[in-house]
Design a protein around this motif. Structure first.
Motif, PDB file in Angstrom:
ATOM      1  N   GLN A 292      -5.068 -11.036  -7.889  1.00  0.00           N
ATOM      2  CA  GLN A 292      -6.469 -11.299  -8.157  1.00  0.00           C
ATOM      3  C   GLN A 292      -6.745 -11.510  -9.641  1.00  0.00           C
ATOM      4  O   GLN A 292      -7.471 -12.426 -10.017  1.00  0.00           O
ATOM      5  CB  GLN A 292      -7.321 -10.144  -7.616  1.00  0.00           C
TER       6      GLN A 292
ATOM      7  N   LEU B 212      -0.237  -8.675  -4.205  1.00  0.00           N
ATOM      8  CA  LEU B 212       0.675  -9.055  -5.281  1.00  0.00           C
ATOM      9  C   LEU B 212       1.204 -10.469  -5.092  1.00  0.00           C
ATOM     10  O   LEU B 212       1.329 -10.963  -3.976  1.00  0.00           O
ATOM     11  CB  LEU B 212       1.870  -8.091  -5.330  1.00  0.00           C
TER      12      LEU B 212
ATOM     13  N   SER C 105       0.841  -1.199   0.000  1.00  0.00           N
ATOM     14  CA  SER C 105       0.000   0.000   0.000  1.00  0.00           C
ATOM     15  C   SER C 105       0.874   1.247   0.000  1.00  0.00           C
ATOM     16  O   SER C 105       1.870   1.310   0.721  1.00  0.00           O
ATOM     17  CB  SER C 105      -0.921   0.004   1.220  1.00  0.00           C
TER      18      SER C 105
ATOM     19  N   LEU D 166       3.579   2.350  -7.009  1.00  0.00           N
ATOM     20  CA  LEU D 166       2.343   2.965  -6.529  1.00  0.00           C
ATOM     21  C   LEU D 166       2.617   4.396  -6.076  1.00  0.00           C
ATOM     22  O   LEU D 166       3.548   4.633  -5.313  1.00  0.00           O
ATOM     23  CB  LEU D 166       1.751   2.169  -5.347  1.00  0.00           C
TER      24      LEU D 166
ATOM     25  N   ASP E 242      -0.505  -9.146 -10.376  1.00  0.00           N
ATOM     26  CA  ASP E 242      -1.689  -8.847  -9.587  1.00  0.00           C
ATOM     27  C   ASP E 242      -2.283 -10.171  -9.153  1.00  0.00           C
ATOM     28  O   ASP E 242      -2.651 -11.007  -9.984  1.00  0.00           O
ATOM     29  CB  ASP E 242      -2.697  -8.060 -10.426  1.00  0.00           C
TER      30      ASP E 242
ATOM     31  N   LEU F 170       2.451  -7.208 -13.923  1.00  0.00           N
ATOM     32  CA  LEU F 170       2.578  -5.759 -13.762  1.00  0.00           C
ATOM     33  C   LEU F 170       4.001  -5.284 -13.997  1.00  0.00           C
ATOM     34  O   LEU F 170       4.209  -4.230 -14.583  1.00  0.00           O
ATOM     35  CB  LEU F 170       2.113  -5.353 -12.348  1.00  0.00           C
TER      36      LEU F 170
ATOM     37  N   ILE G 291      -2.948   3.681  -2.569  1.00  0.00           N
ATOM     38  CA  ILE G 291      -3.407   2.577  -3.425  1.00  0.00           C
ATOM     39  C   ILE G 291      -2.970   1.259  -2.797  1.00  0.00           C
ATOM     40  O   ILE G 291      -1.811   1.102  -2.389  1.00  0.00           O
ATOM     41  CB  ILE G 291      -2.822   2.708  -4.847  1.00  0.00           C
ATOM     42  N   GLU G 292      -3.877   0.316  -2.730  1.00  0.00           N
ATOM     43  CA  GLU G 292      -3.575  -0.985  -2.136  1.00  0.00           C
ATOM     44  C   GLU G 292      -3.585  -2.068  -3.202  1.00  0.00           C
ATOM     45  O   GLU G 292      -4.424  -2.061  -4.112  1.00  0.00           O
ATOM     46  CB  GLU G 292      -4.594  -1.330  -1.048  1.00  0.00           C
ATOM     47  N   LYS G 293      -2.640  -3.007  -3.099  1.00  0.00           N
ATOM     48  CA  LYS G 293      -2.552  -4.113  -4.047  1.00  0.00           C
ATOM     49  C   LYS G 293      -2.151  -5.392  -3.310  1.00  0.00           C
ATOM     50  O   LYS G 293      -1.301  -5.366  -2.417  1.00  0.00           O
ATOM     51  CB  LYS G 293      -1.499  -3.842  -5.127  1.00  0.00           C
TER      52      LYS G 293
END
Length: 360
Positions: free
Chosen positions: A99, A151, A11, A117, A97, A104, A147-149
């Protein structure tokens, strides 16, 4: 511990809030709003460091968050910007990513630093909202969120030559003889549990990187054995060396057929890589030369016997680059022994010449 796949939460920092403040000083008439802006949230970067070769340091640390920006203050003071977060990874790391499965980032180059990010923007203080009709604004902006990811990091080792063979056929011994690597060596199958890299010096200013992975068995592409877990580590290689054991209980033609099938099932890109074939433990069998010749005839490809190198067949002379290689066939077939040193130096030069041609 060697770790080549992890999942992490990342994040960027949240922006600081703008301040609501009014100027209050003795002898100053009509003091107006003086709320400062919030600081920007910290960014998240990925940086490549060749001094690390595994993702093991992520196992006990799954959450990574850049610092939030500080809120603004009175007297038009800006909030402090949040500190950036730099995530260090080894060369060859891919960032997906978790999900969507989208790739990326593909981080290859030494010291490569990539902004991943952006931190959230800081909110405006109430000084920005004064006007002729609103000389006393009592509100300010909140900072934007980070921004949250989620990974998935996957490591694919970067090497020029990748070794492919059944367990206990002499791949690790070969790597230890050709290069500066010191893999574990023992006389039982699946001694090699993790991939290893070694640098092979051909001359004073010529070298290449060789990668050894755990042995592959029939059905590896369906999850049997250890090979499927690590086949991705040779996806980046430019040349494959199939190591076939002359002293193995499996027939050499069977070894080659199974290995080619499993590689092609795993990746069509790997299936189309230029390759060579080496017969290991040639000093352990009496009829090594006959076995090599019989195998070459079985391949039904145009390989010529090399006059200077015993038990060696090549598509053409190694220094003759006027004719195009046929990459659907082995560029060379060579019998060698890591223990006695037979043809080890020749193998180095054949690999280097084949690499040069495949690059061109």
């Amino acid at each position: 511990m060697f770790v080549d796949r992890v999942e992490i939460f990342v994040s960027s920092g949240k922006g600081g809030e703008g301040a609501v403040s009014f100027r209050r000083e003795k002898f100053v008439i009509n003091g107006g709003p003086d709320g400062g802006d919030g600081g920007k949230g910290g960014n998240v970067y990925f940086q490549v460091d060749r001094n690390t070769d595994t993702l093991s340091h992520f196992r006990g640390h799954k959450h990574f968050k850049a610092q939030n920006g500080r809120p603004g203050e009175g007297r038009n003071k800006y909030g402090k910007k949040g500190e950036n977060l730099v995530i260090v990874v080894p060369p060859g790391t891919q960032v997906f990513d978790s999900q969507s499965g989208e790739l990326l980032l593909d981080l290859l180059d030494e010291s490569q630093k990539v902004l991943f990010l952006e931190g959230g923007k800081g909110g405006l203080g109430n000084v920005h909202f004064k006007s002729a009709t609103n000389q006393r604004p009592t509100y300010a902006q909140k900072g934007l969120p980070g921004i949250e990811k989620i990974l998935r990091l996957e490591l694919k080792l970067i090497a020029d030559v990748g070794l492919v063979g059944f367990p206990n056929v002499g791949k690790s011994t070969l790597v230890s003889v050709l290069s500066n690597a010191k893999p574990e060596i023992a006389n039982y199958e699946f001694t090699t549990l993790i991939p290893s890299l070694g640098i092979v010096n051909v001359g004073d200013y010529q070298s290449f990187v060789i990668a050894d992975i755990p042995g592959i068995i029939g059905g590896a592409s369906e999850g049997k054995g250890l090979g499927i877990e690590f086949l991705r580590h040779i996806e980046r290689t430019q040349f494959l060396l199939f190591v076939l054991d002359l002293a193995n209980y499996r027939d050499i033609q069977e070894q080659f057929s199974v290995l080619r099938l499993e590689v092609s099932k795993f990746s069509k890109k790997l299936e189309n890589r230029p390759f060579g074939i080496m017969f290991s433990k040639s000093d352990a069998v009496e009829n090594a030369g006959e076995l090599v010749e019989s195998f070459v005839k079985h391949l039904e490809c145009n390989l010529k016997k090399h006059a200077q190198i015993p038990n060696c067949f090549i598509q053409k002379e190694a220094n003759d680059f006027s004719v195009k290689f046929d990459f659907s066939k082995p560029l060379f077939v060579l019998g060698a022994s890591s223990v006695s040193g037979e043809n080890v130096e020749s193998l180095k030069h054949l690999l280097y010449a084949s690499l040069r041609e495949s690059k061109e």
